[in-house]
Design a protein around this motif. Structure first.
Motif, PDB file in Angstrom:
ATOM      1  N   VAL A   1       0.581  -0.146   4.571  1.00 15.09           N
ATOM      2  CA  VAL A   1      -0.193  -0.761   3.480  1.00 15.09           C
ATOM      3  C   VAL A   1      -1.667  -0.966   3.858  1.00 15.09           C
ATOM      4  O   VAL A   1      -2.547  -0.703   3.040  1.00 15.09           O
ATOM      5  CB  VAL A   1       0.447  -2.092   3.008  1.00 15.09           C
TER       6      VAL A   1
ATOM      7  N   ILE B   1      -8.842   0.125  -0.821  1.00 16.32           N
ATOM      8  CA  ILE B   1      -9.000  -0.644  -2.078  1.00 16.32           C
ATOM      9  C   ILE B   1     -10.068  -1.727  -1.917  1.00 16.32           C
ATOM     10  O   ILE B   1     -10.911  -1.926  -2.775  1.00 16.32           O
ATOM     11  CB  ILE B   1      -7.644  -1.266  -2.508  1.00 16.32           C
TER      12      ILE B   1
ATOM     13  N   ARG C   1     -11.478  -6.184   3.943  1.00 15.88           N
ATOM     14  CA  ARG C   1     -10.375  -6.700   4.749  1.00 15.88           C
ATOM     15  C   ARG C   1      -9.740  -5.530   5.496  1.00 15.88           C
ATOM     16  O   ARG C   1      -9.740  -4.411   4.993  1.00 15.88           O
ATOM     17  CB  ARG C   1      -9.284  -7.310   3.859  1.00 15.88           C
TER      18      ARG C   1
ATOM     19  N   ASN D   1      21.564   1.989   5.162  1.00 15.98           N
ATOM     20  CA  ASN D   1      20.532   1.474   4.259  1.00 15.98           C
ATOM     21  C   ASN D   1      20.769  -0.011   4.026  1.00 15.98           C
ATOM     22  O   ASN D   1      21.914  -0.440   3.882  1.00 15.98           O
ATOM     23  CB  ASN D   1      20.569   2.206   2.922  1.00 15.98           C
TER      24      ASN D   1
ATOM     25  N   MET E   1      13.810  -3.682   1.333  1.00 13.59           N
ATOM     26  CA  MET E   1      14.863  -2.707   1.616  1.00 13.59           C
ATOM     27  C   MET E   1      14.378  -1.683   2.652  1.00 13.59           C
ATOM     28  O   MET E   1      13.172  -1.483   2.825  1.00 13.59           O
ATOM     29  CB  MET E   1      15.319  -2.026   0.327  1.00 13.59           C
TER      30      MET E   1
ATOM     31  N   VAL F   1      15.552   2.328   3.895  1.00 20.38           N
ATOM     32  CA  VAL F   1      16.415   3.469   3.615  1.00 20.38           C
ATOM     33  C   VAL F   1      16.251   4.487   4.739  1.00 20.38           C
ATOM     34  O   VAL F   1      15.125   4.782   5.145  1.00 20.38           O
ATOM     35  CB  VAL F   1      16.041   4.110   2.249  1.00 20.38           C
TER      36      VAL F   1
ATOM     37  N   MET G   1      12.354   4.299   5.910  1.00 20.52           N
ATOM     38  CA  MET G   1      11.204   3.893   5.098  1.00 20.52           C
ATOM     39  C   MET G   1      11.648   2.731   4.221  1.00 20.52           C
ATOM     40  O   MET G   1      12.827   2.615   3.883  1.00 20.52           O
ATOM     41  CB  MET G   1      10.715   5.045   4.215  1.00 20.52           C
ATOM     42  N   GLY G   2      10.689   1.913   3.834  1.00 16.53           N
ATOM     43  CA  GLY G   2      11.065   0.789   2.973  1.00 16.53           C
ATOM     44  C   GLY G   2       9.912  -0.146   2.727  1.00 16.53           C
ATOM     45  O   GLY G   2       8.781   0.106   3.153  1.00 16.53           O
ATOM     46  N   TRP G   3      10.197  -1.213   2.015  1.00 14.79           N
ATOM     47  CA  TRP G   3       9.158  -2.177   1.682  1.00 14.79           C
ATOM     48  C   TRP G   3       9.656  -3.595   1.895  1.00 14.79           C
ATOM     49  O   TRP G   3      10.870  -3.841   1.898  1.00 14.79           O
ATOM     50  CB  TRP G   3       8.668  -1.986   0.240  1.00 14.79           C
TER      51      TRP G   3
ATOM     52  N   VAL H   1       8.515  -7.588   0.515  1.00 13.26           N
ATOM     53  CA  VAL H   1       7.643  -8.485  -0.256  1.00 13.26           C
ATOM     54  C   VAL H   1       7.753  -9.876   0.360  1.00 13.26           C
ATOM     55  O   VAL H   1       8.848 -10.309   0.719  1.00 13.26           O
ATOM     56  CB  VAL H   1       8.052  -8.521  -1.747  1.00 13.26           C
TER      57      VAL H   1
ATOM     58  N   TRP I   1       0.905 -14.028  -1.572  1.00 13.84           N
ATOM     59  CA  TRP I   1       1.910 -12.958  -1.607  1.00 13.84           C
ATOM     60  C   TRP I   1       1.453 -11.852  -0.681  1.00 13.84           C
ATOM     61  O   TRP I   1       0.251 -11.633  -0.498  1.00 13.84           O
ATOM     62  CB  TRP I   1       2.047 -12.393  -3.023  1.00 13.84           C
ATOM     63  N   GLY I   2       2.413 -11.146  -0.139  1.00 18.24           N
ATOM     64  CA  GLY I   2       2.070  -9.997   0.691  1.00 18.24           C
ATOM     65  C   GLY I   2       3.108  -8.912   0.510  1.00 18.24           C
ATOM     66  O   GLY I   2       4.230  -9.179   0.062  1.00 18.24           O
TER      67      GLY I   2
ATOM     68  N   TYR J   1       4.697  -1.725   3.355  1.00 13.21           N
ATOM     69  CA  TYR J   1       5.425  -0.488   3.124  1.00 13.21           C
ATOM     70  C   TYR J   1       5.507   0.175   4.496  1.00 13.21           C
ATOM     71  O   TYR J   1       4.477   0.477   5.108  1.00 13.21           O
ATOM     72  CB  TYR J   1       4.668   0.398   2.123  1.00 13.21           C
TER      73      TYR J   1
END
Lengths: 229, 157
Positions: A48, A55, A60, A123, A174, A176, A184-186, A188, A219-220, A223
Motif C-alpha cells: 500500500v 497518491i 507521507r 486460505n 483475508m 489467499v 496475497m491479501g488485505w 483493514v 483507519w488503515g 495489501y
C-alpha cells in the motif's frame, strides 16, 4: 547419624531423578504439541505505501512488513514492524515533519471453520487485535502568532519533540494462497490512540504506524504479498 | 481466481474511501484570544449584568479604539499585548474615565493544531484599576485562551 544423612542424600537423589524424568516428559510433550500445532511462518510485505506515496505526492511515506506464526491454521500470533513519516504544510504555511519506526504485536484468529474430518484451508479470513507503539520525534516550523491591535508578531520553530505513542487496533482481513506458499491479501484496521492530550501541548499531526492523529482514531489498510516458510 | 478479483475490487474501494476521508488542513477554530470582562453592579455581582449606555476604550499608547461610543454593552473584550506582560486600557463609561491595568504571563506556544498553529495564551497575575466608575475588579478565570469565557468582573457602584 551417618545412616540418617546417607538415607537423606539417597532420597534427594531419587527425588531429583523422578523430577528430571517428569520434566523431560513434560518438555518432550510440550515440544511435540508445539510441533503438531505449528504450521509455519508467513512473512508479508505491505505494498500500500507504494500507492499511497504516489497518491499523497510524497507528503507521507512508509514501509511495513510482518511475521505471522501459523498455529493449527487457527491462531496467528503477529509481529509487524515499519518505518513511516510525513512532511505536511498547512494552508497557513505551518510545516510539520516527522519520521520514525513503529511496531505492533497481536494475534489473528481464523474465522473459517474447517468441515468435519477435513484439513483447514490454507486460505484464511481473520479478525484480530494489535497493540502498536512508536517512539519518534517531530517538528513544527513557521508558527506565526500575530496581534493586529498591538501590531505584534511572533515567529516560532519547535523542533525535535520526542515522544512515544501507543495505540490499540482491531483488524480484519483475508489471505489467499495464490501460488504454492505465496499469499496475497488485505487487512483493514481501526485504530484507537491510548492516553489523553494535555490542552495546549504540541501534538503530532502524524504518528508513524498510526497515521493522521486527528481526534485519536484512524483507519488503515494493508495489501500484502507474503511467503510462507 | 474469483477470490482474487473480489479482493482487488474490495481493495480499490477501501483505498478510495480512505483517501476520500483524509482532511484538508484548514483551520476551523477561532484563534482569537481576548480578555473577556463582565460588567456588574456592586449589589448584584453574581447574576445580573449591568448595561452601559456608552463605552469608549483604547489601549494606552494606542490611538485605535476597541470600542467607540458603543451602546448597551454588558461585556468587553480586550486583546493583550503578547510581547509585554502588562496591558493598560483607557475606558470611558458614560463619560466617566477609568484606567484598567492587566498584569499577566504569556505562553506564546499554546498549540491548537497543524491547521491553526499556535496562539498566545495568557495567565492573569493581577488586575488593577482606578475607581471612578469602577468600584472593584474580580478575577474569575486566570487562563485566557481561545475559549469564550469570562475572565474578570468589573463591579460598578
Amino acid at each position: 547419624m551417618q545412616n540418617i544423612l546417607k538415607y537423606y542424600i539417597i532420597s534427594l537423589l531419587c527425588l531429583s531423578g523422578v523430577y528430571n524424568v517428569n520434566a523431560q516428559a513434560v518438555k518432550q510433550n510440550s515440544d511435540s504439541v508445539f510441533k503438531a500445532a505449528f504450521r509455519g511462518l508467513r512473512v508479508d510485505i505491505d505494498v500500500v505505501p507504494i500507492a499511497s506515496g504516489f497518491i499523497y505526492k510524497g507528503e507521507r511515506f512508509g514501509y511495513e512488513a510482518g511475521v505471522y506464526a501459523d498455529l493449527k491454521r487457527k491462531y496467528f500470533p503477529a509481529i509487524e514492524v515499519g518505518f513511516a513519516g510525513a512532511d505536511k504544510n498547512s494552508s497557513e504555511g505551518v510545516q510539520f515533519s516527522t519520521s520514525g519506526i513503529y511496531s505492533r504485536v497481536g494475534v489473528d484468529f481464523n474465522l473459517i471453520k474447517p468441515k468435519k474430518d477435513q484439513l483447514p484451508s490454507t486460505n484464511i479470513f481473520f479478525a484480530g487485535a494489535r497493540i502498536g507503539f512508536s517512539p519518534f520525534s517531530y517538528s513544527y516550523t513557521n508558527l506565526m502568532v500575530q496581534n493586529d491591535y498591538w501590531g505584534s508578531s511572533i515567529l516560532q520553530n519547535i523542533e525535535g519533540i520526542n515522544t512515544t505513542k501507543v495505540w490499540f487496533e482491531v483488524v480484519a482481513g483475508m489471505r489467499v494462497e495464490v501460488l504454492k506458499n505465496i499469499y496475497m491479501g488485505w487487512t483493514v484496521r481501526n485504530k484507537k490512540l491510548l492516553g489523553t492530550d494535555i490542552p495546549g501541548e504540541f501534538q503530532p499531526w502524524f504518528i508513524p504506524g498510526f497515521g493522521v492523529k486527528g481526534e485519536g482514531t484512524a483507519w488503515g489498510v494493508n495489501y500484502t504479498i507474503g511467503y510462507k516458510f | 481466481m474469483v477470490n482474487c478479483k473480489f479482493q482487488n475490487i474490495f481493495f480499490v474501494l477501501i483505498t478510495v474511501i480512505l483517501v476520500g476521508c483524509t482532511s484538508t488542513e484548514e483551520c476551523r477554530e477561532d484563534r482569537t484570544v481576548k480578555l473577556k470582562i463582565g460588567i456588574y453592579t456592586k449589589s448584584t455581582p453574581t447574576d445580573k449584568a449591568f448595561t452601559i449606555d456608552s463605552v469608549w476604550v483604547n489601549g494606552l499608547e494606542n490611538d485605535s479604539f476597541l470600542y467607540q461610543n458603543s451602546k448597551t454593552i454588558t461585556t468587553l473584550k480586550f486583546p493583550l499585548n503578547a510581547t509585554r506582560n502588562q496591558s493598560d486600557f483607557i475606558c470611558r463609561f458614560n463619560n466617566i474615565t477609568d484606567t484598567v491595568s492587566v498584569f499577566y504571563t504569556n505562553n506564546n506556544a499554546y498549540f491548537i493544531s497543524l491547521a491553526c498553529g499556535t496562539i498566545t495564551a495568557h495567565t492573569i497575575d493581577e488586575v488593577i484599576s482606578t475607581n471612578h466608575f469602577i468600584d472593584s475588579v474580580r478575577i474569575v478565570q486566570r487562563l485566557i485562551i481561545n475559549v469564550d469565557a469570562e475572565h474578570i468582573k468589573i463591579l460598578h457602584n
